[in-house]
Motif scaffolding. Structure first.
Motif, PDB file in Angstrom:
ATOM      1  N   ALA A 181       0.839  -1.202   0.000  1.00 14.80           N
ATOM      2  CA  ALA A 181       0.000   0.000   0.000  1.00 14.80           C
ATOM      3  C   ALA A 181       0.875   1.255   0.000  1.00 14.80           C
ATOM      4  O   ALA A 181       0.591   2.224  -0.706  1.00 14.80           O
ATOM      5  CB  ALA A 181      -0.918  -0.001   1.224  1.00 14.80           C
ATOM      6  N   ARG A 182       1.948   1.226   0.800  1.00 15.40           N
ATOM      7  CA  ARG A 182       2.845   2.386   0.840  1.00 15.40           C
ATOM      8  C   ARG A 182       3.444   2.658  -0.533  1.00 15.40           C
ATOM      9  O   ARG A 182       3.549   3.797  -0.965  1.00 15.40           O
ATOM     10  CB  ARG A 182       3.973   2.142   1.850  1.00 15.40           C
ATOM     11  CG  ARG A 182       3.559   2.332   3.296  1.00 15.40           C
ATOM     12  CD  ARG A 182       4.760   2.631   4.178  1.00 15.40           C
ATOM     13  NE  ARG A 182       5.829   1.663   4.037  1.00 15.40           N
ATOM     14  CZ  ARG A 182       5.911   0.526   4.721  1.00 15.40           C
ATOM     15  NH1 ARG A 182       4.978   0.228   5.590  1.00 15.40           N
ATOM     16  NH2 ARG A 182       6.919  -0.294   4.525  1.00 15.40           N
ATOM     17  N   TRP A 183       3.834   1.578  -1.224  1.00 12.82           N
ATOM     18  CA  TRP A 183       4.442   1.727  -2.547  1.00 12.82           C
ATOM     19  C   TRP A 183       3.464   2.317  -3.555  1.00 12.82           C
ATOM     20  O   TRP A 183       3.811   3.206  -4.330  1.00 12.82           O
ATOM     21  CB  TRP A 183       4.959   0.371  -3.044  1.00 12.82           C
ATOM     22  CG  TRP A 183       6.383   0.173  -2.659  1.00 12.82           C
ATOM     23  CD1 TRP A 183       6.879  -0.594  -1.639  1.00 12.82           C
ATOM     24  CD2 TRP A 183       7.517   0.783  -3.289  1.00 12.82           C
ATOM     25  NE1 TRP A 183       8.243  -0.490  -1.583  1.00 12.82           N
ATOM     26  CE2 TRP A 183       8.659   0.350  -2.587  1.00 12.82           C
ATOM     27  CE3 TRP A 183       7.661   1.658  -4.356  1.00 12.82           C
ATOM     28  CZ2 TRP A 183       9.944   0.760  -2.937  1.00 12.82           C
ATOM     29  CZ3 TRP A 183       8.940   2.067  -4.697  1.00 12.82           C
ATOM     30  CH2 TRP A 183      10.055   1.623  -3.989  1.00 12.82           C
ATOM     31  N   VAL A 184       2.238   1.805  -3.546  1.00 12.28           N
ATOM     32  CA  VAL A 184       1.229   2.326  -4.482  1.00 12.28           C
ATOM     33  C   VAL A 184       1.049   3.832  -4.266  1.00 12.28           C
ATOM     34  O   VAL A 184       1.056   4.624  -5.214  1.00 12.28           O
ATOM     35  CB  VAL A 184      -0.109   1.580  -4.302  1.00 12.28           C
ATOM     36  CG1 VAL A 184      -1.205   2.253  -5.099  1.00 12.28           C
ATOM     37  CG2 VAL A 184       0.034   0.121  -4.727  1.00 12.28           C
ATOM     38  N   ALA A 185       0.917   4.222  -3.004  1.00  7.27           N
ATOM     39  CA  ALA A 185       0.719   5.633  -2.692  1.00  7.27           C
ATOM     40  C   ALA A 185       1.921   6.457  -3.148  1.00  7.27           C
ATOM     41  O   ALA A 185       1.785   7.541  -3.713  1.00  7.27           O
ATOM     42  CB  ALA A 185       0.488   5.812  -1.192  1.00  7.27           C
ATOM     43  N   ARG A 186       3.110   5.909  -2.882  1.00  7.74           N
ATOM     44  CA  ARG A 186       4.351   6.615  -3.237  1.00  7.74           C
ATOM     45  C   ARG A 186       4.428   6.854  -4.751  1.00  7.74           C
ATOM     46  O   ARG A 186       4.675   7.958  -5.226  1.00  7.74           O
ATOM     47  CB  ARG A 186       5.520   5.756  -2.747  1.00  7.74           C
ATOM     48  CG  ARG A 186       6.896   6.331  -2.810  1.00  7.74           C
ATOM     49  CD  ARG A 186       7.123   7.363  -1.740  1.00  7.74           C
ATOM     50  NE  ARG A 186       6.915   8.675  -2.324  1.00  7.74           N
ATOM     51  CZ  ARG A 186       6.477   9.718  -1.676  1.00  7.74           C
ATOM     52  NH1 ARG A 186       6.190   9.635  -0.408  1.00  7.74           N
ATOM     53  NH2 ARG A 186       6.316  10.867  -2.277  1.00  7.74           N
ATOM     54  N   ILE A 187       4.207   5.786  -5.505  1.00  9.09           N
ATOM     55  CA  ILE A 187       4.335   5.886  -6.965  1.00  9.09           C
ATOM     56  C   ILE A 187       3.269   6.831  -7.527  1.00  9.09           C
ATOM     57  O   ILE A 187       3.551   7.687  -8.358  1.00  9.09           O
ATOM     58  CB  ILE A 187       4.223   4.476  -7.601  1.00  9.09           C
ATOM     59  CG1 ILE A 187       5.457   3.653  -7.211  1.00  9.09           C
ATOM     60  CG2 ILE A 187       4.111   4.575  -9.119  1.00  9.09           C
ATOM     61  CD1 ILE A 187       5.356   2.188  -7.590  1.00  9.09           C
ATOM     62  N   TYR A 188       2.043   6.670  -7.030  1.00  4.71           N
ATOM     63  CA  TYR A 188       0.965   7.549  -7.486  1.00  4.71           C
ATOM     64  C   TYR A 188       1.342   9.010  -7.268  1.00  4.71           C
ATOM     65  O   TYR A 188       1.234   9.846  -8.157  1.00  4.71           O
ATOM     66  CB  TYR A 188      -0.328   7.230  -6.724  1.00  4.71           C
ATOM     67  CG  TYR A 188      -1.462   8.158  -7.095  1.00  4.71           C
ATOM     68  CD1 TYR A 188      -2.369   7.786  -8.072  1.00  4.71           C
ATOM     69  CD2 TYR A 188      -1.592   9.419  -6.509  1.00  4.71           C
ATOM     70  CE1 TYR A 188      -3.395   8.645  -8.445  1.00  4.71           C
ATOM     71  CE2 TYR A 188      -2.593  10.284  -6.886  1.00  4.71           C
ATOM     72  CZ  TYR A 188      -3.490   9.893  -7.845  1.00  4.71           C
ATOM     73  OH  TYR A 188      -4.489  10.751  -8.225  1.00  4.71           O
ATOM     74  N   THR A 189       1.792   9.291  -6.050  1.00  4.51           N
ATOM     75  CA  THR A 189       2.113  10.672  -5.695  1.00  4.51           C
ATOM     76  C   THR A 189       3.245  11.205  -6.558  1.00  4.51           C
ATOM     77  O   THR A 189       3.187  12.342  -7.041  1.00  4.51           O
ATOM     78  CB  THR A 189       2.502  10.745  -4.202  1.00  4.51           C
ATOM     79  OG1 THR A 189       1.466  10.146  -3.437  1.00  4.51           O
ATOM     80  CG2 THR A 189       2.695  12.174  -3.763  1.00  4.51           C
ATOM     81  N   ASP A 190       4.261  10.390  -6.742  1.00  4.07           N
ATOM     82  CA  ASP A 190       5.398  10.835  -7.563  1.00  4.07           C
ATOM     83  C   ASP A 190       4.943  11.190  -8.973  1.00  4.07           C
ATOM     84  O   ASP A 190       5.354  12.209  -9.532  1.00  4.07           O
ATOM     85  CB  ASP A 190       6.466   9.735  -7.629  1.00  4.07           C
ATOM     86  CG  ASP A 190       7.289   9.684  -6.353  1.00  4.07           C
ATOM     87  OD1 ASP A 190       7.148  10.618  -5.535  1.00  4.07           O
ATOM     88  OD2 ASP A 190       8.051   8.724  -6.166  1.00  4.07           O
ATOM     89  N   ILE A 191       4.080  10.357  -9.544  1.00  2.00           N
ATOM     90  CA  ILE A 191       3.646  10.593 -10.927  1.00  2.00           C
ATOM     91  C   ILE A 191       2.814  11.873 -11.020  1.00  2.00           C
ATOM     92  O   ILE A 191       3.123  12.772 -11.801  1.00  2.00           O
ATOM     93  CB  ILE A 191       2.832   9.388 -11.443  1.00  2.00           C
ATOM     94  CG1 ILE A 191       3.769   8.184 -11.638  1.00  2.00           C
ATOM     95  CG2 ILE A 191       2.135   9.738 -12.762  1.00  2.00           C
ATOM     96  CD1 ILE A 191       3.068   6.917 -12.061  1.00  2.00           C
ATOM     97  N   PHE A 192       1.767  11.966 -10.193  1.00  2.00           N
ATOM     98  CA  PHE A 192       0.840  13.080 -10.403  1.00  2.00           C
ATOM     99  C   PHE A 192       1.351  14.399  -9.831  1.00  2.00           C
ATOM    100  O   PHE A 192       0.854  15.462 -10.200  1.00  2.00           O
ATOM    101  CB  PHE A 192      -0.549  12.731  -9.860  1.00  2.00           C
ATOM    102  CG  PHE A 192      -1.293  11.808 -10.790  1.00  2.00           C
ATOM    103  CD1 PHE A 192      -1.933  12.304 -11.907  1.00  2.00           C
ATOM    104  CD2 PHE A 192      -1.301  10.437 -10.570  1.00  2.00           C
ATOM    105  CE1 PHE A 192      -2.594  11.459 -12.778  1.00  2.00           C
ATOM    106  CE2 PHE A 192      -1.966   9.581 -11.434  1.00  2.00           C
ATOM    107  CZ  PHE A 192      -2.611  10.090 -12.556  1.00  2.00           C
ATOM    108  N   ARG A 193       2.344  14.336  -8.945  1.00  2.00           N
ATOM    109  CA  ARG A 193       2.958  15.589  -8.521  1.00  2.00           C
ATOM    110  C   ARG A 193       4.036  16.013  -9.500  1.00  2.00           C
ATOM    111  O   ARG A 193       4.406  17.179  -9.574  1.00  2.00           O
ATOM    112  CB  ARG A 193       3.569  15.445  -7.122  1.00  2.00           C
ATOM    113  CG  ARG A 193       2.658  15.917  -6.038  1.00  2.00           C
ATOM    114  CD  ARG A 193       3.399  16.256  -4.786  1.00  2.00           C
ATOM    115  NE  ARG A 193       4.551  15.370  -4.538  1.00  2.00           N
ATOM    116  CZ  ARG A 193       5.291  15.444  -3.452  1.00  2.00           C
ATOM    117  NH1 ARG A 193       5.016  16.317  -2.528  1.00  2.00           N
ATOM    118  NH2 ARG A 193       6.312  14.627  -3.288  1.00  2.00           N
ATOM    119  N   GLY A 194       4.562  15.018 -10.220  1.00  2.00           N
ATOM    120  CA  GLY A 194       5.704  15.299 -11.077  1.00  2.00           C
ATOM    121  C   GLY A 194       5.332  15.768 -12.476  1.00  2.00           C
ATOM    122  O   GLY A 194       6.192  16.232 -13.219  1.00  2.00           O
TER     123      GLY A 194
END
Lengths: 254, 245
Positions: free
Chosen positions: A61-74
């Motif tokens: 779950a932590r990884w999914v959140a991390r990757i999602y955040t990185d993509i849409f913030r980036g």
């Protein structure tokens, strides 16, 4: 003084402004508010889910959140809006039977907002002292109930100023959906000002649109300062010495 | 002070490690119904961790925990913790709730009492600790001593069978300590089963029925207070007492 007159006419041509104001208020304002409020609400819900995943004990779950955040913030907001708004439009047309780009515009804004709001919520929740969770668990509350009743409400309270800032940013970013091509009645504030500018060759309609944005955002900014201040100092309330302690000591105000 | 439906608590051969750090190395602790056991020892000796293991905020690696003679390790830990009240050094009141809501929260959500009923019971508990008049204040507007008494009321509201106190007066200004200790002594007299981790040697000596001295994750010595404080048998306890007394 010719130059000054020319500048005044370019930016503050009252006639051109007056012509565009009805459309700004009757069409642009509600549309902008629909975009910003809907994506603000959905973005907060998705953001809260991302924050909970981000602090979860489950590494997946932590990884999914991390990757999602990185993509849409980036990614630039305009790129996300275009890719989602155009890329998913056949599917959206299939499902809704409408060519209205708003559902996809709201979706794109929601996805972007959720990445930022998720980080805001996560930092707030993580700033709550560990003792709060411990005290709640010691009373017999489960992890989930402790988060819901004790930790998350405190965490969100602490980041309300950052959250309102994010809403301000969302309100402004809602202007980017004009890229998806809007029917006359779907235009938001910026697009109406921009169209009028293009038709007349005069910038005053855009200035009017800008003023309308400021009327929306400046009070929000001051609202942030107000709650920030309130959160820092708390509601004024008179402290009284500890009655039991008073006869023993000097009645401290610990 | 009312009588309590208290229970007997036993920890048997409790072990706990954090990585290579062996925090508890086979702790035995027996607290007879209605008695007060104090746990003393230098910081880092594992006293506070022992409390957290005994109510399963931290699961032990090895050993058993019995409440009224029955092992509770297989029970739902949330239900176990409803039966064991805990009071913390830093109070840990919920700052976003009023004093009375702090006390009534678990009554409403866990005991499923109606709002009015929970409030009435919470006010009763607050009255017991002398703070009914602060019911609608925020914790931040109370003194440390008052906050700790609210925390005690919050724990008592759940009608626990055992109460844990984790250095409950260590964060208090000296003049506020007395009120909290007096309340704890009242509970002890009322027949509450209590485990008190404390640096207050006077309380340990005068109020508790048994004293357990821990150091480096083991019980070095335990017994009635007179024996521990007047006739310590081990050098470690003698050294500790000469440091703190």
């Amino acid at each position: 003084m010719d130059l000054l007159d020319q500048l005044a006419d370019t930016f503050f041509n009252w006639e051109e402004m007056a012509k565009v104001i009805p459309a700004l208020l009757m069409v642009g304002l509600p549309n902008t508010l629909i975009l910003a409020v809907a994506s603000g609400i959905f973005g907060s819900l998705l953001g809260l889910a991302l924050a909970m995943m981000g602090i979860s004990r489950n590494a997946g779950a932590r990884w999914v959140a991390r990757i999602y955040t990185d993509i849409f913030r980036g990614l630039p907001a305009i790129l996300v809006i275009l890719v989602i708004g155009i890329g998913l439009s056949p599917i959206a047309r299939e499902i809704t039977g409408s060519r209205n780009p708003y559902p996809l515009g709201i979706l794109a804004l929601t996805l972007i907002a959720a990445a930022y709001i998720g980080e805001i919520f996560r930092s707030g929740i993580q700033s709550v002292e560990k003792g709060q969770l411990e005290a709640s668990r010691a009373l017999g509350f489960s992890y989930g109930s402790s988060m819901r009743l004790v930790v998350v409400p405190q965490g969100i309270r602490r980041v309300l100023p950052a959250l309102v800032n994010q809403f301000i940013s969302l309100l402004k970013d809602s202007s980017l959906v004009f890229m998806l091509g809007l029917a006359a009645s779907d235009r938001e504030i910026f697009r109406i000002g921009n169209d009028a500018m293009a038709n007349t060759g005069n910038l005053s309609p855009l200035v009017a649109a800008g003023v309308l944005y400021l009327i929306l955002t400046v009070p929000l900014t001051h609202f942030v300062n107000f709650i920030d201040n309130r959160l820092r100092t708390g509601k004024p309330e008179k402290k009284e010495p500890d009655e039991l302690a008073a006869p023993i000591g000097k009645g401290a105000q610990a | 002070m009312t009588e309590f439906a208290s229970g007997t608590l036993t920890g048997k051969n409790l072990h706990l490690s954090f990585g290579h750090n062996h925090v508890l190395r086979g702790i035995d602790l027996h607290v007879e119904k209605g008695t007060t056991a104090s746990v003393i020892g230098p910081s880092g000796s594992g006293k506070s961790t022992l409390l957290r293991v005994m109510n399963r905020l931290i699961e032990p690696d090895q050993g058993d925990i019995l409440l009224d003679g029955r092992s509770v390790l297989k029970d739902n830990p949330d239900e176990l913790r409803q039966r064991i009240g805990m009071v913390f050094q830093q109070f840990n009141l919920f700052p976003h709730k009023t004093v009375v809501d702090n006390v009534s929260l678990a009554l409403r959500k866990l005991r499923k009492l109606s709002k009015e009923q929970a409030r009435a019971e919470a006010l009763e508990q607050l009255d017991l600790v002398g703070l009914k008049h602060k019911a609608d204040s925020r914790p931040a507007n109370l003194s440390g001593g008052q906050q700790q008494r609210v925390a005690i009321a919050r724990a008592l509201a759940m009608k626990p069978e055992v109460m844990f106190f984790d250095e409950a007066t260590s964060a208090l200004d000296p003049e506020l300590v007395k009120g909290v200790l007096a309340l704890m002594a009242d509970l002890a007299k009322g027949g509450m089963t209590m485990v008190v981790v404390t640096h207050e040697m006077g309380f340990s000596r005068n109020v508790s029925d048994t004293v357990t001295f821990m150091d480096a994750g083991v019980v070095v010595e335990s017994g009635p207070p007179e024996q521990i404080f007047t006739a310590p048998r081990t050098d470690r306890l003698k050294g500790f007492l000469s440091d703190v007394l």
